[in-house]
Design an enzyme around this catalytic site. Sequence first.
Site, PDB file in Angstrom:
ATOM      1  N   HIS A  57     137.701  18.922   7.697  1.00 37.06           N
ATOM      2  CA  HIS A  57     137.126  17.685   8.226  1.00 37.06           C
ATOM      3  C   HIS A  57     138.271  16.846   8.799  1.00 37.06           C
ATOM      4  O   HIS A  57     139.373  16.827   8.232  1.00 37.06           O
ATOM      5  CB  HIS A  57     136.449  16.883   7.121  1.00 37.06           C
ATOM      6  CG  HIS A  57     135.247  17.538   6.521  1.00 37.06           C
ATOM      7  ND1 HIS A  57     134.301  16.816   5.834  1.00 37.06           N
ATOM      8  CD2 HIS A  57     134.830  18.831   6.488  1.00 37.06           C
ATOM      9  CE1 HIS A  57     133.350  17.628   5.411  1.00 37.06           C
ATOM     10  NE2 HIS A  57     133.661  18.862   5.785  1.00 37.06           N
ATOM     11  N   GLU A  59     138.813  13.645   8.790  1.00 31.27           N
ATOM     12  CA  GLU A  59     139.266  12.575   7.896  1.00 31.27           C
ATOM     13  C   GLU A  59     140.223  13.109   6.833  1.00 31.27           C
ATOM     14  O   GLU A  59     141.260  12.502   6.558  1.00 31.27           O
ATOM     15  CB  GLU A  59     138.072  11.894   7.208  1.00 31.27           C
ATOM     16  CG  GLU A  59     137.042  11.338   8.159  1.00 31.27           C
ATOM     17  CD  GLU A  59     135.913  12.311   8.483  1.00 31.27           C
ATOM     18  OE1 GLU A  59     134.859  11.837   8.922  1.00 31.27           O
ATOM     19  OE2 GLU A  59     136.085  13.545   8.297  1.00 31.27           O
ATOM     20  N   CYS A  85     132.641  11.680   4.183  1.00 31.19           N
ATOM     21  CA  CYS A  85     131.923  12.283   3.066  1.00 31.19           C
ATOM     22  C   CYS A  85     132.711  12.015   1.776  1.00 31.19           C
ATOM     23  O   CYS A  85     133.860  11.557   1.829  1.00 31.19           O
ATOM     24  CB  CYS A  85     131.753  13.783   3.302  1.00 31.19           C
ATOM     25  SG  CYS A  85     133.281  14.749   3.111  1.00 31.19           S
ATOM     26  N   CYS A  88     136.271  13.597   1.733  1.00 37.61           N
ATOM     27  CA  CYS A  88     137.220  12.909   2.609  1.00 37.61           C
ATOM     28  C   CYS A  88     137.549  11.516   2.086  1.00 37.61           C
ATOM     29  O   CYS A  88     138.704  11.081   2.151  1.00 37.61           O
ATOM     30  CB  CYS A  88     136.666  12.834   4.019  1.00 37.61           C
ATOM     31  SG  CYS A  88     136.513  14.464   4.786  1.00 37.61           S
TER      32      CYS A  88
END
Length: 151
Positions: A57, A59, A85, A88
């Site tokens: 991801h 992030e 999420c 993250c």
Amino acid sequence: MDLDAFDHDSHMSEALDCAREAAARGDEPYGSVLVKDDEIVMRAGNRINTEGDIREHPELTLAKRAAAERDDAEELVMYTSTEPCPMCAGGIDIAGLRAVVYSVSGERAAAMRGSPPLLASTDVFAAGTSDVMVIPDVRRAEGEKLHRAHW
């Protein structure tokens, strides 16, 4: 750090561009940039499909890089196309980033994707060790348009 003086629209535009690039190469439509003193210092797009790794991801990628490559993480602001999420958000908290600015809430993105919502990043930050500020809904209509087009 006066976040009100930051160019939120410009930085979010760049994060949304990273998300579009990710979607164009076959990944999910998520993108992020890290900003210091109102200047972008790092950028990333989702790569879970192209790298075959669910941890890719943007992030989490930027939080890991900030923690490993910089000594000023507490001065960095993450602009991200979608609310982080829980995975993250945990990485952002551990890295000690100062703030997160997002376009589309995780709850709204989940609804558009047709999946149940995840734990909100603010809940993760509240349980964490850092004092991560959150600014929601920057360029929300544009972020939602990106999700609608992809899902």
